[in-house]
Write a protein that holds these residues in place. Structure first.
Motif, PDB file in Angstrom:
ATOM      1  N   LYS A  62       3.632  47.553  19.533  1.00 37.38           N
ATOM      2  CA  LYS A  62       4.622  47.403  18.518  1.00 37.38           C
ATOM      3  C   LYS A  62       4.376  46.242  17.664  1.00 37.38           C
ATOM      4  O   LYS A  62       5.255  45.942  16.788  1.00 37.38           O
ATOM      5  CB  LYS A  62       5.925  47.362  19.215  1.00 37.38           C
ATOM      6  CG  LYS A  62       6.345  48.814  19.651  1.00 37.38           C
ATOM      7  CD  LYS A  62       7.741  48.470  20.405  1.00 37.38           C
ATOM      8  CE  LYS A  62       8.033  50.121  20.919  1.00 37.38           C
ATOM      9  NZ  LYS A  62       9.320  50.122  21.628  1.00 37.38           N
ATOM     10  N   ASN A  67       5.419  48.627  12.062  1.00 36.64           N
ATOM     11  CA  ASN A  67       6.129  49.005  13.276  1.00 36.64           C
ATOM     12  C   ASN A  67       7.764  49.249  12.978  1.00 36.64           C
ATOM     13  O   ASN A  67       8.345  50.277  13.397  1.00 36.64           O
ATOM     14  CB  ASN A  67       5.606  48.288  14.362  1.00 36.64           C
ATOM     15  CG  ASN A  67       6.695  48.633  15.867  1.00 36.64           C
ATOM     16  OD1 ASN A  67       6.386  49.605  16.201  1.00 36.64           O
ATOM     17  ND2 ASN A  67       7.277  47.738  16.003  1.00 36.64           N
ATOM     18  N   GLU A  68       8.014  48.054  12.634  1.00 41.01           N
ATOM     19  CA  GLU A  68       9.591  48.087  12.442  1.00 41.01           C
ATOM     20  C   GLU A  68      10.052  49.131  11.328  1.00 41.01           C
ATOM     21  O   GLU A  68      11.371  49.486  11.478  1.00 41.01           O
ATOM     22  CB  GLU A  68      10.018  46.805  11.934  1.00 41.01           C
ATOM     23  CG  GLU A  68       9.360  46.401  10.469  1.00 41.01           C
ATOM     24  CD  GLU A  68       8.147  45.595  10.431  1.00 41.01           C
ATOM     25  OE1 GLU A  68       7.889  44.958   9.353  1.00 41.01           O
ATOM     26  OE2 GLU A  68       7.316  45.894  11.341  1.00 41.01           O
ATOM     27  N   TYR A  69       9.280  49.766  10.977  1.00 32.52           N
ATOM     28  CA  TYR A  69       9.718  50.952   9.900  1.00 32.52           C
ATOM     29  C   TYR A  69       9.752  52.188  10.457  1.00 32.52           C
ATOM     30  O   TYR A  69      10.207  52.931   9.836  1.00 32.52           O
ATOM     31  CB  TYR A  69       9.174  50.926   8.689  1.00 32.52           C
ATOM     32  CG  TYR A  69       9.231  49.668   7.774  1.00 32.52           C
ATOM     33  CD1 TYR A  69      10.663  49.218   7.416  1.00 32.52           C
ATOM     34  CD2 TYR A  69       8.159  48.625   7.785  1.00 32.52           C
ATOM     35  CE1 TYR A  69      11.011  47.957   6.577  1.00 32.52           C
ATOM     36  CE2 TYR A  69       8.471  47.515   7.061  1.00 32.52           C
ATOM     37  CZ  TYR A  69       9.853  47.028   6.349  1.00 32.52           C
ATOM     38  OH  TYR A  69       9.795  46.026   5.616  1.00 32.52           O
TER      39      TYR A  69
END
Length: 338
Positions: A62, A67-69
């Motif tokens: 992560k 990754n946050e999307y």
């Protein structure tokens, strides 16, 4: 990729598209690395792209840029369904059967989007409009590099793309140790480092972020290791109780099965992991040399994969699964020679 497919993809991407990129269920480093690399590439080309993962994946993946999307289909179902319904193109990466995506299977089957498959596993199904399949490749990330190169865009590989591709190649080749790692693989990796891939940092992020509970679980797994000298085989079992007592998190057992192959004369290594929530025993197979674990997995444990690395499952109890496995080995004794 052949010239016809390349031209078709260039035509598709010559206009704005709504694109969804999907990895397999329980995605690994190659699946997340390839999908995020492709996502960065398409975003940078002005396309509207979204990665939808069928479910969660290990924490050690992560850190990757973008990754946050990623949308988790299990946790962000409504938003993910909307993206799927709007999609004009769906890329499927690191799998070749829609049965590999869990709950995402039905919405993908019902989609009217153009499907593009990029994958290196054997026996691809025919759901995609464009299929880029090559079982000789080290990883799907190497194939995504080839995909970008085929479109004439290697100059557009950013540091973010390079980090994602390097991660997938590194993890799927066992840090460049597995047989499909070729001189071409190393040249691509060298190019990725030149593009900004932080090889030392990536290795640390993936392999050096252990928790005490994971190391305790590894100790438990190695204590459970059984050697079947007659068949040059080892196996490991992990019960749900053992997982729970060691605070198991997704990805904690990654690589455990490989320890068996470090033993002299061992050709075949297997790990059986109980999953009471799904009511199955999850199985990972690894081998050295010419023993084809993908054929073993598909013939006996509803699985498949690569020649020397495959997965499967059993609906029997742990005890009955192991007993069945051991009973099968006598049929393969002549093939299990070092």
């Amino acid at each position: 990729m052949n010239s016809e497919d390349i031209n078709a993809i260039k035509k598709l991407l010559s206009v704005p598209q709504k694109i969804v990129i999907v990895p397999h269920k329980n995605p690994d480093g190659d699946a997340i690395g390839s999908t995020l690399a492709l996502w960065h590439y398409l975003q940078n080309k002005g396309q509207q792209a979204t990665v939808i993962s069928p479910n969660d994946y290990p924490k050690f993946l992560k850190w990757m840029p973008g990754n946050e999307y990623i949308l988790n289909y299990e946790k962000e179902n409504r938003q993910a369904k909307r993206k799927l319904n709007e999609a004009s193109i769906i890329f499927t990466l690191d799998f070749n059967h829609l049965g590999r995506v869990g709950q995402l299977e039905e919405p993908l089957e019902n989609s009217n989007a153009e499907f593009i498959m990029i994958d290196h596993h054997q026996e691809p199904s025919d759901y995609a409009n464009i299929t880029y399949s090559d079982v000789t490749m080290s990883s799907t990330c190497e194939m995504v590099y080839n995909f970008i190169e085929s479109l004439g865009d290697t100059s557009d590989i950013t540091t973010e793309i390079a980090n994602c591709l390097y991660t997938g190649i590194m993890t799927d080749t066992g840090s460049f140790a597995f047989p499909p790692t070729t001189s071409r693989t190393h040249r691509i990796v060298a190019n990725l480092i030149d593009k900004g891939a932080e090889n030392s940092k990536i290795h640390n992020e993936v392999f050096n972020t252990n928790t005490p509970s994971r190391l305790h679980l590894l100790g438990c797994a190695l204590k459970n290791l059984v050697i079947l000298e007659e068949f040059n085989t080892v196996y490991i079992t992990l019960s749900q109780e053992e997982l729970d007592s060691n605070d198991f998190k997704k990805g904690d057992t990654e690589g455990f099965v490989n320890y068996g192959l470090t033993l002299n004369e061992i050709v075949f290594a297997v790990i059986f992991i109980e999953n009471k929530e799904e009511g199955i025993i999850k199985i990972s197979f690894r081998s050295e040399g010419d023993f084809l674990v993908n054929e073993f997995a598909s013939s006996h444990f509803s699985g498949g994969g690569h020649n020397n690395a495959a997965g499967g499952r059993s609906n029997l109890s742990m005890q009955d699964t192991v007993s069945r496995f051991k009973s099968l080995l006598k049929n393969y004794k002549n093939k299990l020679n070092p």
